[in-house]
Design a protein around this motif. Structure first.
Motif, PDB file in Angstrom:
ATOM      1  N   ALA A 182       0.887  -0.932   0.172  1.00 49.48           N
ATOM      2  CA  ALA A 182      -0.015   0.397  -0.127  1.00 49.48           C
ATOM      3  C   ALA A 182       0.956   1.643  -0.093  1.00 49.48           C
ATOM      4  O   ALA A 182       1.708   1.291   0.880  1.00 49.48           O
ATOM      5  CB  ALA A 182      -0.966   0.226   1.359  1.00 49.48           C
ATOM      6  N   THR A 183       0.647   2.169  -1.281  1.00 54.11           N
ATOM      7  CA  THR A 183       1.578   2.865  -0.532  1.00 54.11           C
ATOM      8  C   THR A 183       0.838   4.721  -1.443  1.00 54.11           C
ATOM      9  O   THR A 183      -0.375   4.579  -1.721  1.00 54.11           O
ATOM     10  CB  THR A 183       2.706   3.159  -2.686  1.00 54.11           C
ATOM     11  OG1 THR A 183       2.830   1.606  -1.970  1.00 54.11           O
ATOM     12  CG2 THR A 183       3.360   3.886  -2.499  1.00 54.11           C
ATOM     13  N   GLU A 184       1.211   5.494  -0.267  1.00 56.69           N
ATOM     14  CA  GLU A 184       0.405   6.729  -0.560  1.00 56.69           C
ATOM     15  C   GLU A 184       1.309   7.738  -2.537  1.00 56.69           C
ATOM     16  O   GLU A 184       2.415   7.227  -2.534  1.00 56.69           O
ATOM     17  CB  GLU A 184       1.281   7.330   0.369  1.00 56.69           C
ATOM     18  CG  GLU A 184       0.656   8.820   0.212  1.00 56.69           C
ATOM     19  CD  GLU A 184       1.378  10.278   1.243  1.00 56.69           C
ATOM     20  OE1 GLU A 184      -0.175  11.436   1.980  1.00 56.69           O
ATOM     21  OE2 GLU A 184       1.922  10.269   1.661  1.00 56.69           O
ATOM     22  N   VAL A 185       0.057   8.513  -3.034  1.00 53.98           N
ATOM     23  CA  VAL A 185       0.152   8.089  -4.344  1.00 53.98           C
ATOM     24  C   VAL A 185       0.052   9.688  -3.931  1.00 53.98           C
ATOM     25  O   VAL A 185       1.526  10.583  -4.595  1.00 53.98           O
ATOM     26  CB  VAL A 185      -0.446   8.097  -5.478  1.00 53.98           C
ATOM     27  CG1 VAL A 185      -0.286   8.760  -6.964  1.00 53.98           C
ATOM     28  CG2 VAL A 185      -0.711   6.620  -5.318  1.00 53.98           C
ATOM     29  N   PHE A 186      -0.316  11.102  -3.188  1.00 53.62           N
ATOM     30  CA  PHE A 186      -0.260  12.570  -3.206  1.00 53.62           C
ATOM     31  C   PHE A 186      -1.057  13.025  -2.141  1.00 53.62           C
ATOM     32  O   PHE A 186      -1.693  12.471  -1.588  1.00 53.62           O
ATOM     33  CB  PHE A 186      -0.529  13.184  -4.256  1.00 53.62           C
ATOM     34  CG  PHE A 186      -1.273  13.004  -4.899  1.00 53.62           C
ATOM     35  CD1 PHE A 186      -2.931  13.405  -4.817  1.00 53.62           C
ATOM     36  CD2 PHE A 186      -1.460  12.500  -6.672  1.00 53.62           C
ATOM     37  CE1 PHE A 186      -3.995  13.514  -5.960  1.00 53.62           C
ATOM     38  CE2 PHE A 186      -3.338  11.765  -7.281  1.00 53.62           C
ATOM     39  CZ  PHE A 186      -4.011  12.624  -6.866  1.00 53.62           C
ATOM     40  N   LYS A 187      -1.052  14.192  -1.684  1.00 54.64           N
ATOM     41  CA  LYS A 187      -2.137  14.746  -0.688  1.00 54.64           C
ATOM     42  C   LYS A 187      -2.674  16.326  -1.830  1.00 54.64           C
ATOM     43  O   LYS A 187      -1.909  16.511  -2.378  1.00 54.64           O
ATOM     44  CB  LYS A 187      -1.450  15.336   0.929  1.00 54.64           C
ATOM     45  CG  LYS A 187      -0.873  13.965   1.306  1.00 54.64           C
ATOM     46  CD  LYS A 187      -0.745  14.515   2.366  1.00 54.64           C
ATOM     47  CE  LYS A 187       1.003  13.618   3.488  1.00 54.64           C
ATOM     48  NZ  LYS A 187      -0.322  12.814   3.827  1.00 54.64           N
ATOM     49  N   GLY A 188      -3.935  16.231  -0.865  1.00 52.42           N
ATOM     50  CA  GLY A 188      -4.683  17.730  -2.296  1.00 52.42           C
ATOM     51  C   GLY A 188      -5.598  17.699  -0.868  1.00 52.42           C
ATOM     52  O   GLY A 188      -6.003  17.666   0.095  1.00 52.42           O
ATOM     53  N   LYS A 189      -6.681  19.014  -1.930  1.00 47.94           N
ATOM     54  CA  LYS A 189      -7.486  19.656  -0.819  1.00 47.94           C
ATOM     55  C   LYS A 189      -8.879  19.466  -2.147  1.00 47.94           C
ATOM     56  O   LYS A 189      -8.155  20.054  -3.139  1.00 47.94           O
ATOM     57  CB  LYS A 189      -7.905  21.294  -0.330  1.00 47.94           C
ATOM     58  CG  LYS A 189      -6.628  21.275   0.278  1.00 47.94           C
ATOM     59  CD  LYS A 189      -6.253  22.406   1.479  1.00 47.94           C
ATOM     60  CE  LYS A 189      -4.836  22.417   1.940  1.00 47.94           C
ATOM     61  NZ  LYS A 189      -4.840  24.132   3.029  1.00 47.94           N
ATOM     62  N   TYR A 190      -9.564  19.314  -1.465  1.00 47.40           N
ATOM     63  CA  TYR A 190     -10.781  19.069  -2.795  1.00 47.40           C
ATOM     64  C   TYR A 190     -12.218  20.178  -2.712  1.00 47.40           C
ATOM     65  O   TYR A 190     -12.567  19.791  -0.930  1.00 47.40           O
ATOM     66  CB  TYR A 190     -11.060  18.027  -3.148  1.00 47.40           C
ATOM     67  CG  TYR A 190     -12.571  17.459  -3.576  1.00 47.40           C
ATOM     68  CD1 TYR A 190     -12.729  16.938  -5.104  1.00 47.40           C
ATOM     69  CD2 TYR A 190     -13.516  17.738  -3.271  1.00 47.40           C
ATOM     70  CE1 TYR A 190     -13.296  16.760  -5.679  1.00 47.40           C
ATOM     71  CE2 TYR A 190     -14.875  17.075  -3.990  1.00 47.40           C
ATOM     72  CZ  TYR A 190     -14.550  16.853  -5.464  1.00 47.40           C
ATOM     73  OH  TYR A 190     -15.932  16.799  -6.718  1.00 47.40           O
ATOM     74  N   LEU A 191     -12.147  21.085  -3.021  1.00 52.33           N
ATOM     75  CA  LEU A 191     -13.506  21.916  -2.501  1.00 52.33           C
ATOM     76  C   LEU A 191     -14.285  21.507  -3.482  1.00 52.33           C
ATOM     77  O   LEU A 191     -14.595  21.092  -4.106  1.00 52.33           O
ATOM     78  CB  LEU A 191     -13.391  23.304  -3.655  1.00 52.33           C
ATOM     79  CG  LEU A 191     -13.823  24.350  -3.226  1.00 52.33           C
ATOM     80  CD1 LEU A 191     -13.924  24.818  -2.191  1.00 52.33           C
ATOM     81  CD2 LEU A 191     -13.931  25.221  -4.543  1.00 52.33           C
ATOM     82  N   THR A 192     -15.508  21.106  -1.982  1.00 55.96           N
ATOM     83  CA  THR A 192     -17.479  21.183  -2.347  1.00 55.96           C
ATOM     84  C   THR A 192     -17.890  22.270  -2.687  1.00 55.96           C
ATOM     85  O   THR A 192     -17.864  22.856  -2.481  1.00 55.96           O
ATOM     86  CB  THR A 192     -17.613  19.973  -2.122  1.00 55.96           C
ATOM     87  OG1 THR A 192     -18.084  20.668  -0.266  1.00 55.96           O
ATOM     88  CG2 THR A 192     -16.737  18.356  -1.086  1.00 55.96           C
ATOM     89  N   ILE A 193     -19.101  21.545  -4.316  1.00 54.03           N
ATOM     90  CA  ILE A 193     -19.388  23.172  -5.024  1.00 54.03           C
ATOM     91  C   ILE A 193     -21.129  22.617  -4.484  1.00 54.03           C
ATOM     92  O   ILE A 193     -21.447  21.618  -5.062  1.00 54.03           O
ATOM     93  CB  ILE A 193     -19.258  22.980  -6.189  1.00 54.03           C
ATOM     94  CG1 ILE A 193     -17.449  23.747  -5.729  1.00 54.03           C
ATOM     95  CG2 ILE A 193     -20.257  24.276  -6.291  1.00 54.03           C
ATOM     96  CD1 ILE A 193     -17.007  24.367  -7.549  1.00 54.03           C
ATOM     97  N   ALA A 194     -21.816  23.337  -3.798  1.00 53.72           N
ATOM     98  CA  ALA A 194     -23.066  23.038  -3.458  1.00 53.72           C
ATOM     99  C   ALA A 194     -23.346  23.675  -4.708  1.00 53.72           C
ATOM    100  O   ALA A 194     -23.616  24.164  -5.784  1.00 53.72           O
ATOM    101  CB  ALA A 194     -23.698  24.379  -2.899  1.00 53.72           C
TER     102      ALA A 194
END
Length: 284
Positions: free
Chosen positions: A271-283
């Motif tokens: 099991a390997t980490e690929v990347f991190k990020g932030k996701y914006l949910t839009i109503a």
């Protein structure tokens, strides 16, 4: 809402991991998870996994939404990714560290190994038709080498639950199976009231199996951990393989051991980490 996430993969079976330890319920809906999994308009993944607080005698709880928004009971590759994610969150990556994780399939115990892999105690396989569930051989105690009409042919199938349903069939050449065509027909077959994962298995040697899979709720994936476990159980029941096997999937290999001592199935893989990020949910 901005959601911080990490992307992990286990043999190409990829997941969005979310730190959900501040709440006992997933912080996004199944519909939002499906959008995140979209490979063109979202992050791209086979599923979203939430690390929640533990229940009863467990340290953590795992919930997962498939790319279609459905919720499976368990995911073998996913729980290896979750174990690595938890280790990274806590900063505790000591060798042989194990975690008790509550899932909809029961308590699962992954352990970090010296070579960087994760070994998971997947519990005992369930074999009765009611446990799987399936209406095949409903009066019997197992579903082994049963005939099933799917598409334009009759298949010999064995059904196993690893906390989620699996239908295993042995074939001469797994590469020649048209998964995109036949997979949905198995998944939605009337004999599986909760749908099913389906594994097409080529026996290379008694200790080496080649597997392709159509996953319930995700379709064609590069790997399926619970499917590999169910496959070895089915292979033993059909006298086609040993209790200890390497299972080759399109994304790589898993080591599966069905213990004769305690009847539990153990899965070992990366099991390997690929990347991190932030996701914006839009109503909407």
């Amino acid at each position: 809402m901005v959601i911080e996430f990490s992307k992990y993969q286990g043999l190409g079976n990829d997941f969005i991991l979310i730190d959900n330890l501040h709440s006992t319920d997933p912080i996004i809906t199944p519909q939002e998870a499906s959008k995140m999994c979209d490979r063109h308009f979202g992050i791209g993944a086979d599923g979203v996994i939430f690390a929640l607080p533990g229940k009863e005698d467990t340290e953590y709880t795992m919930r997962i939404y498939n790319s279609d928004g459905s919720e499976p009971e368990m995911c073998g590759n996913g729980i290896r990714c979750l174990a690595k994610f938890i280790a990274d969150l806590s900063g505790n990556t000591e060798v042989n560290k194990s975690y008790r994780i509550h899932t909809l399939a029961g308590v699962i115990i992954p352990k970090l190994t010296e070579d960087g892999n994760v070994r998971v105690d997947m519990g005992e396989p369930q074999l009765s038709p009611a446990q799987i569930p399936t209406t095949l051989n409903s009066q019997g105690d197992k579903v082994v080498d049963q005939s099933l009409e799917v598409g334009d042919r009759t298949w010999s199938v064995t059904a196993v639950s690893m906390g989620n349903p699996h239908c295993i069939t042995f074939v001469e050449d797994s590469d020649r199976i048209d998964l995109e065509k036949i997979g949905p027909l198995f998944e939605h077959h009337s004999v599986f009231p909760q749908r099913t994962n389906t594994e097409f298995i080529q026996v290379v040697k008694s200790d080496y199996l080649k597997m392709r899979v159509w996953e319930r709720g995700a379709g064609i994936t590069l790997a399926c951990g619970t499917g590999a476990c169910a496959t070895v159980v089915a292979g033993v029941l059909n006298n086609k393989c040993d209790r200890s096997c390497t299972v080759e999937l399109p994304g790589g290999c898993l080591q599966i051991d069905w213990s004769a001592m305690d009847n539990r199935v153990y899965m070992t893989g990366p099991a390997t980490e690929v990347f991190k990020g932030k996701y914006l949910t839009i109503a909407e």
